[in-house]
Design a protein around this motif. Structure first.
Motif, PDB file in Angstrom:
ATOM      1  N   ASP A  21      49.830 -26.241  -9.239  1.00 57.35           N
ATOM      2  CA  ASP A  21      49.592 -24.909 -10.541  1.00 57.35           C
ATOM      3  C   ASP A  21      50.821 -24.093 -10.262  1.00 57.35           C
ATOM      4  O   ASP A  21      50.758 -22.932 -10.512  1.00 57.35           O
ATOM      5  CB  ASP A  21      48.537 -24.478 -10.498  1.00 57.35           C
ATOM      6  N   ASP A  23      54.485 -22.032 -11.093  1.00 52.21           N
ATOM      7  CA  ASP A  23      54.987 -21.769 -12.444  1.00 52.21           C
ATOM      8  C   ASP A  23      56.416 -22.380 -12.463  1.00 52.21           C
ATOM      9  O   ASP A  23      57.556 -22.328 -11.838  1.00 52.21           O
ATOM     10  CB  ASP A  23      55.312 -20.173 -12.213  1.00 52.21           C
ATOM     11  N   SER A 187      56.362 -21.847 -23.733  1.00 55.63           N
ATOM     12  CA  SER A 187      56.502 -20.659 -22.834  1.00 55.63           C
ATOM     13  C   SER A 187      57.678 -20.084 -22.759  1.00 55.63           C
ATOM     14  O   SER A 187      57.607 -18.557 -22.776  1.00 55.63           O
ATOM     15  CB  SER A 187      56.125 -21.281 -21.373  1.00 55.63           C
ATOM     16  N   ARG A 222      51.170 -14.089 -11.003  1.00 54.07           N
ATOM     17  CA  ARG A 222      50.901 -14.503 -12.379  1.00 54.07           C
ATOM     18  C   ARG A 222      51.993 -15.356 -12.708  1.00 54.07           C
ATOM     19  O   ARG A 222      53.164 -15.281 -12.159  1.00 54.07           O
ATOM     20  CB  ARG A 222      50.607 -13.403 -13.043  1.00 54.07           C
ATOM     21  N   LYS A 223      51.871 -16.248 -13.574  1.00 52.27           N
ATOM     22  CA  LYS A 223      52.737 -16.997 -14.353  1.00 52.27           C
ATOM     23  C   LYS A 223      53.647 -16.309 -15.158  1.00 52.27           C
ATOM     24  O   LYS A 223      52.955 -15.340 -15.944  1.00 52.27           O
ATOM     25  CB  LYS A 223      52.034 -18.300 -14.783  1.00 52.27           C
ATOM     26  N   ASP A 226      52.179 -16.417 -18.894  1.00 50.56           N
ATOM     27  CA  ASP A 226      51.112 -15.654 -18.999  1.00 50.56           C
ATOM     28  C   ASP A 226      51.335 -14.052 -19.039  1.00 50.56           C
ATOM     29  O   ASP A 226      50.564 -13.408 -19.953  1.00 50.56           O
ATOM     30  CB  ASP A 226      50.235 -15.728 -17.715  1.00 50.56           C
ATOM     31  N   GLN A 229      52.655 -13.207 -22.081  1.00 54.19           N
ATOM     32  CA  GLN A 229      51.665 -13.318 -23.315  1.00 54.19           C
ATOM     33  C   GLN A 229      50.909 -11.920 -23.216  1.00 54.19           C
ATOM     34  O   GLN A 229      50.468 -11.356 -24.363  1.00 54.19           O
ATOM     35  CB  GLN A 229      50.601 -14.588 -23.128  1.00 54.19           C
ATOM     36  N   ALA A 230      50.590 -11.377 -21.925  1.00 45.77           N
ATOM     37  CA  ALA A 230      49.836 -10.148 -21.804  1.00 45.77           C
ATOM     38  C   ALA A 230      50.571  -9.081 -22.258  1.00 45.77           C
ATOM     39  O   ALA A 230      50.003  -8.055 -22.962  1.00 45.77           O
ATOM     40  CB  ALA A 230      49.527  -9.961 -20.511  1.00 45.77           C
ATOM     41  N   ASP A 235      48.151  -5.834 -23.612  1.00 45.22           N
ATOM     42  CA  ASP A 235      47.001  -6.018 -22.337  1.00 45.22           C
ATOM     43  C   ASP A 235      47.228  -4.534 -21.675  1.00 45.22           C
ATOM     44  O   ASP A 235      48.296  -4.375 -21.058  1.00 45.22           O
ATOM     45  CB  ASP A 235      47.139  -7.042 -21.651  1.00 45.22           C
TER      46      ASP A 235
ATOM     47  N   SER B  74      44.618 -23.418 -26.746  1.00 43.17           N
ATOM     48  CA  SER B  74      45.396 -23.485 -25.326  1.00 43.17           C
ATOM     49  C   SER B  74      46.922 -23.565 -25.635  1.00 43.17           C
ATOM     50  O   SER B  74      47.745 -23.446 -24.712  1.00 43.17           O
ATOM     51  CB  SER B  74      45.074 -24.993 -24.725  1.00 43.17           C
TER      52      SER B  74
END
Lengths: 255, 236
Positions: A21, A23, A187, A222-223, A226, A229-230, A235, B74
């Motif tokens: 998992d 990045d 991404s 964190r990636k 991600d 996106q936040a 966020d 997703s």
């Protein structure tokens, strides 16, 4: 050329990153930066193929937009595309002397201040997933042994990256891998969009925005995508992370 | 691929429905549907090539599960060689039997997106189980790009209501998939205080009215030579 010690450190560092998992985008940026450091080239960029078999920029040693464009241009023409198409390295020590080979790419590369280029395939067995691109300065006309050191060390690093991307599971499942690459390329777009938002919101350069994103991703484990996106989603947990001026050398300009 | 889609449109303005038709031909599936992601202010719109494809969309939306829902949330593809398999049944316990009863065995769902701009999904189905070939996936991905371009272009109509030819280019075509376009989209979103999708629409509208390629306009934004102001936004 690099000391044995540093070289070993870098390979250990890269291998260390290849945990479950991990990045992918952060890993490839680190790889590009280490290429610049170890191989003493001016810039490095990594292009991966999407499912429609087009090359897309996924990481570069700097976020200079001009440099990114140079990599991107190679989706249509240039050493990276040739390398990807043939699966063989492409090495041009003096771009100016071979201007006719890539009539769009070469003037753009020279204009951006690069004199030579090495493109290395990212492959595992018969599978080619992309290419790594190294740019050298125009003044340094490389001796033949220097150029081949760059090529062989660069290839070793590209191989490490390929193994990292393919991973154990994905290597067995062709379709899974291509789906993962497709997600990674999207991404990258998310990160560009978030960079734009951060740069505008805080009136910093795109380079600084990316550096801040990376630093925050690392600090919070964190990636990158991600976190990007936040940022886009406003966020509340991430909106303020740039407010503390952590970089005293803030510049208004950008690459 | 663009020719195929345009051929399906047969002179009409290209819509997601034509992309669905082209998908059936190009990817050799039995049916296709495009679902448009709900935005807070809009109802879900879907285009389907046949009743089965429409049913699949409707059921997934109602049940809140299925390959299309998963692809949409997703951002990754969900390619299912056989929904009636034990794996399919455990993944979508309610939807899988519904699909199987409708005679559907294979389902392939692709997200329609540009980075964080999520527009919806393209879902293909086949009555025969089995995976897509790599070439079929490649064609589907190209069709997704076309669908995205069509949907984003539909966001932006010129004052007299007509869309320009420029809007018809697939993403990744002349200058649309460029890094500075993504960066500029983010910058314009902040300048206007709107979401990325609206920011992108504003960028394209400006490129259209100024008669400037999108990439050139984006470059000006990224270089901070051009700013967008909320006052410039058209009504609505």
């Amino acid at each position: 050329m690099p000391q044995q010690q540093r070289l070993a450190e870098v390979f250990v560092e890269l291998a260390d990153t290849l945990v479950v998992d991990f990045d992918l985008i952060e890993f490839l940026h680190r790889l590009a930066e280490r290429c610049v450091e170890l191989l003493e080239v001016e810039a490095a960029g990594i292009l991966l193929t999407d499912q429609a078999d087009e090359l897309q920029v996924i990481a570069a040693s700097t976020e200079q937009t001009r440099l990114l464009e140079l990599f991107q241009l190679q989706a249509r023409q240039g050493p990276c595309l040739d390398c990807f198409a043939t699966g063989r390295p492409v090495r041009v020590a003096d771009l100016a002397a071979e201007a006719a080979r890539w009539p769009l790419f070469t003037p753009a590369a020279l204009d951006a201040g690069y004199g030579g280029v090495v493109a290395l395939p990212m492959r595992m067995r018969e599978r080619i997933i992309g290419a790594m691109n190294l740019f050298t300065a125009p003044s340094t006309v490389l001796a033949v042994d220097e150029a081949s050191t760059i090529q062989s060390l660069g290839q070793a690093m590209a191989d490490v990256a390929t193994i990292g991307i393919l991973g154990e599971r994905a290597a067995r499942e062709h379709q899974l891998l291509s789906q993962q690459l497709q997600i990674a390329l999207n991404s990258r777009v998310i990160i560009e969009q978030a960079k734009g938002m951060l740069a505008e919101r805080h009136q910093i350069s795109l380079d600084q925005a990316f550096a801040a994103l990376r630093a925050q991703a690392r600090n919070t484990n964190r990636k990158l995508a991600d976190l990007a996106q936040a940022v886009i989603d406003d966020d509340p947990a991430v909106v303020d992370f740039l407010h503390a001026p952590h970089d005293p050398s803030r510049r208004a300009g950008h690459g | 691929m663009w020719e195929l889609v345009a051929g399906c449109a047969d002179g009409e303005m290209v819509s997601p429905a034509h992309v669905c038709q082209a998908a059936v031909v190009a990817v050799a599936v039995d049916g296709a549907a495009v679902s448009v992601a709900t935005r807070p202010d809009r109802r879900q719109r879907a285009h389907a090539t046949d009743a089965v494809a429409a049913l699949l969309e409707e059921q997934q939306f109602t049940l809140g599960e299925g390959p299309g829902i998963e692809a949409g949330t997703s951002g990754g593809q969900v390619l299912v060689a056989d929904v009636s398999s034990p794996a399919g049944a455990s993944r979508w316990p309610v939807f899988a039997p519904v699909a199987t009863t409708a005679g559907v065995r294979a389902m392939f769902a692709f997200p329609l997106q540009v980075g964080a701009i999520r527009l919806g999904t393209l879902t293909l189905y086949r009555v025969m189980p089995g995976p897509l070939t790599a070439e079929q996936v490649a064609d589907a991905v190209t069709l997704c790009r076309t669908a995205v371009a069509v949907m984003l272009a539909a966001d932006r109509t010129s004052p007299d209501g007509a869309t320009s030819d420029q809007g018809a280019w697939p993403l990744g075509g002349p200058g649309e998939g460029r890094i500075e376009v993504y960066q500029a989209t983010g910058m314009v979103a902040v300048q206007l205080g709107v979401g990325l999708q609206d920011a992108f629409a504003a960028l394209r509208a400006r490129a259209f009215t100024d008669g400037v390629p999108l990439a050139v306009l984006a470059r000006q934004v990224v270089d901070r030579r051009l700013r967008f102001h909320p006052d410039d936004l058209p009504e609505g």
